[in-house]
Scaffold this motif. Structure first.
Motif, short mmCIF file in Angstrom:
data_model
loop_
_atom_site.label_atom_id
_atom_site.label_comp_id
_atom_site.label_asym_id
_atom_site.label_seq_id
_atom_site.Cartn_x
_atom_site.Cartn_y
_atom_site.Cartn_z
N ALA A 287 -9.79 18.57 -10.35
CA ALA A 287 -8.65 17.79 -9.86
C ALA A 287 -8.82 17.45 -8.38
O ALA A 287 -8.52 16.33 -7.95
CB ALA A 287 -7.36 18.56 -10.09
N ARG A 288 -9.29 18.41 -7.60
CA ARG A 288 -9.51 18.16 -6.18
C ARG A 288 -10.57 17.08 -5.99
O ARG A 288 -10.45 16.22 -5.11
CB ARG A 288 -9.91 19.45 -5.47
CG ARG A 288 -8.78 20.46 -5.34
CD ARG A 288 -9.27 21.77 -4.77
NE ARG A 288 -8.18 22.76 -4.65
CZ ARG A 288 -8.36 24.04 -4.43
NH1 ARG A 288 -9.59 24.52 -4.26
NH2 ARG A 288 -7.33 24.85 -4.35
N TRP A 289 -11.61 17.14 -6.81
CA TRP A 289 -12.67 16.13 -6.73
C TRP A 289 -12.12 14.75 -7.09
O TRP A 289 -12.42 13.76 -6.42
CB TRP A 289 -13.81 16.51 -7.68
CG TRP A 289 -14.94 15.52 -7.68
CD1 TRP A 289 -15.99 15.45 -6.81
CD2 TRP A 289 -15.13 14.44 -8.61
NE1 TRP A 289 -16.81 14.40 -7.13
CE2 TRP A 289 -16.33 13.77 -8.23
CE3 TRP A 289 -14.43 13.99 -9.71
CZ2 TRP A 289 -16.81 12.67 -8.93
CZ3 TRP A 289 -14.90 12.88 -10.41
CH2 TRP A 289 -16.08 12.23 -10.01
N LEU A 290 -11.31 14.69 -8.16
CA LEU A 290 -10.72 13.41 -8.57
C LEU A 290 -9.87 12.82 -7.45
O LEU A 290 -9.98 11.63 -7.14
CB LEU A 290 -9.86 13.60 -9.82
CG LEU A 290 -10.59 13.83 -11.14
CD1 LEU A 290 -9.59 14.19 -12.24
CD2 LEU A 290 -11.39 12.59 -11.55
N LYS A 291 -9.03 13.65 -6.84
CA LYS A 291 -8.17 13.17 -5.77
C LYS A 291 -9.00 12.64 -4.60
O LYS A 291 -8.70 11.57 -4.04
CB LYS A 291 -7.25 14.30 -5.29
CG LYS A 291 -6.14 14.66 -6.27
CD LYS A 291 -5.41 15.93 -5.89
CE LYS A 291 -4.75 15.81 -4.55
NZ LYS A 291 -3.67 14.78 -4.53
N GLN A 292 -10.03 13.37 -4.25
CA GLN A 292 -10.88 12.96 -3.14
C GLN A 292 -11.61 11.66 -3.44
O GLN A 292 -11.66 10.75 -2.60
CB GLN A 292 -11.89 14.07 -2.82
CG GLN A 292 -12.81 13.76 -1.66
CD GLN A 292 -13.88 14.83 -1.47
OE1 GLN A 292 -14.58 15.20 -2.41
NE2 GLN A 292 -13.99 15.35 -0.25
N VAL B 24 -10.87 9.28 -5.72
CA VAL B 24 -9.97 8.15 -5.89
C VAL B 24 -9.49 7.63 -4.54
O VAL B 24 -9.53 6.43 -4.27
CB VAL B 24 -8.76 8.52 -6.79
CG1 VAL B 24 -7.70 7.42 -6.75
CG2 VAL B 24 -9.23 8.74 -8.22
N GLN B 25 -9.06 8.55 -3.67
CA GLN B 25 -8.59 8.11 -2.36
C GLN B 25 -9.73 7.54 -1.53
O GLN B 25 -9.57 6.51 -0.85
CB GLN B 25 -7.91 9.26 -1.62
CG GLN B 25 -7.29 8.81 -0.29
CD GLN B 25 -6.44 9.89 0.35
OE1 GLN B 25 -6.43 11.03 -0.08
NE2 GLN B 25 -5.72 9.54 1.40
N GLY C 250 -8.62 3.98 -1.71
CA GLY C 250 -7.54 3.99 -0.74
C GLY C 250 -6.19 4.32 -1.32
O GLY C 250 -5.17 4.21 -0.64
N VAL C 251 -6.16 4.74 -2.58
CA VAL C 251 -4.91 5.08 -3.28
C VAL C 251 -4.88 6.58 -3.51
O VAL C 251 -5.90 7.18 -3.88
CB VAL C 251 -4.82 4.33 -4.62
CG1 VAL C 251 -3.63 4.81 -5.44
CG2 VAL C 251 -4.74 2.83 -4.38
N THR C 252 -3.73 7.20 -3.30
CA THR C 252 -3.61 8.63 -3.58
C THR C 252 -3.06 8.83 -4.99
O THR C 252 -2.32 8.00 -5.51
CB THR C 252 -2.67 9.34 -2.58
OG1 THR C 252 -1.35 8.80 -2.69
CG2 THR C 252 -3.18 9.17 -1.16
N ILE C 253 -3.46 9.94 -5.60
CA ILE C 253 -2.95 10.30 -6.92
C ILE C 253 -2.34 11.70 -6.87
O ILE C 253 -2.79 12.55 -6.10
CB ILE C 253 -4.03 10.24 -8.01
CG1 ILE C 253 -5.19 11.21 -7.70
CG2 ILE C 253 -4.54 8.82 -8.21
CD1 ILE C 253 -6.22 11.31 -8.81
#
Length: 368
Positions: free
Chosen positions: A123-128, A130-131, A135-138
């Motif tokens: 999940a941390r990798w996905l968030k990093q 994607v942002q 440029g979008v946060t999840i």
């Protein structure tokens, strides 16, 4: 025990507008129709929500609550492009992705071995990623089923990460308001409240027979959700349409030689993503460029049947000659100005087993 991730983009349409126009970041903004045309708000950023603005609100009413509100007309092409980029990141982690809407998805990572099988690290990798790439946060929720994962993703918005562990489900669910159960709207909530039922612990005291008698088939879902149960599987129904790789650079790169070199360096990660048992065929190749001003362009060509068959085998056997992508650079670079902040390359795929006779013939020649 399953490991389910629910990923939800934060104020997605508004986030794309703020990304593409940084001057909007500190202002209350919304995406929606014009007030003089009886438009409504599709979404708004968190600054605007502080004024009481929310989706489905008439734009005229939103402007009364916040006269400084910046209302952006929808740009669906930009939102779809960003959503596809985000989904491509999800698919790098697992093929078990269920796209619920343009801005949210479920991922079943139960059998993913990356990150030592840790859903939290995934999940941390996905968030990093994607942002960093869009440029979008999840906001991400993790739990043992879809219902709890979705509840978790909403728990610490925006840009949150919340986990409901297996041994925490019972305590967590007991105090959960019944309104948090998907499908419980104002009418259903009112009926439950009239019976003195306000949270899931109270709902657990009602038998399935009683619930189905009053709410029909939905009574079964109420009975299960009150106990934190959800047996729904991830519905992928996904046919891979492309395989690609992208890289965002800390500093913009410029000059045809540097950009060409950077493009060639993407060949290895592209090969690593190409499944050896893939049943689809390469039908075209493309590159993607994002310039310093965030404008983005994609150049795509369809090589000859012989070139396609050779490319298919090169990718499958990890021997890609990436020089075939270089001619696309000249066209791509002519479409923008300034340095390159993102560079990508990839292949588009045909429908499964949809081979033209020419490609079949050239495949046989290459194979033998």
């Amino acid at each position: 025990m399953r490991k389910i991730i629910h990923a939800d983009c934060d104020c997605f349409f508004a986030a794309v507008e703020m990304r593409d126009n940084p001057a909007l970041r500190d202002k209350p903004i919304a995406v929606g129709g014009a007030a003089d045309k009886r438009g409504v708000i599709a979404t708004c950023n968190y600054t605007a929500r502080n004024f009481g603005i929310h989706s489905a609100m008439p734009t005229a009413q939103a402007l009364k609550l916040c006269p400084e509100l910046v209302v952006c007309p929808p740009r669906m092409s930009a939102y779809k492009e960003t959503a596809e980029h985000i989904r491509s990141i999800f698919l790098q982690l697992t093929d078990q992705v269920e796209v619920v809407s343009i801005d949210e998805a479920y991922l079943d990572v139960s059998n993913v071995e990356q990150f030592n099988g840790s859903a939290t690290l995934m999940a941390r990798w996905l968030k990093q990623q994607v942002q960093g790439q869009t440029g979008v946060t999840i906001s991400v929720g993790i739990s043992v089923n879809k219902f709890l994962a979705k509840i978790a993703s909403d728990w610490q918005k925006p840009n949150g990460l919340f986990i409901i562990k297996p041994d925490e489900v019972s305590n967590f669910i007991s105090t959960l308001p019944v309104e948090k159960i998907h499908g419980v709207g104002k009418v259903t909530a009112q009926k439950l409240h009239q019976k003195g039922i306000h949270n899931c612990q109270q709902l657990q005291q009602v038998s399935m027979h009683q619930l189905t008698e009053q709410f029909g088939k939905f009574g079964v879902a109420l009975y299960q959700r009150a106990r934190g149960e959800d047996f729904r599987e991830i519905k992928t129904e996904h046919i891979r349409k492309s395989i690609s790789v992208e890289r965002t650079y800390a500093e913009n790169i410029a000059g045809i030689e540097r950009i060409s070199h950077a493009l060639l360096q993407l060949a290895e990660p592209l090969m690593q993503r190409f499944p050896q048992d893939l049943q689809q065929q390469v039908k075209s190749i493309f590159i993607k460029l994002r310039f310093a001003d965030f404008s983005t362009t994609t150049v795509e060509i369809t090589p000859s049947a012989q070139q396609l068959a050779q490319l298919q085998q090169q990718l499958k056997h990890q021997r890609l000659n990436a020089a075939v992508f270089l001619p696309l650079l000249t066209e791509g670079l002519s479409r923008g100005k300034g340095g390159i902040r993102l560079l990508g390359m990839g292949v588009k795929l045909s429908e499964p087993y949809a081979l033209t006779p020419d490609v079949k013939q050239w495949q046989q020649l290459v194979l033998f």
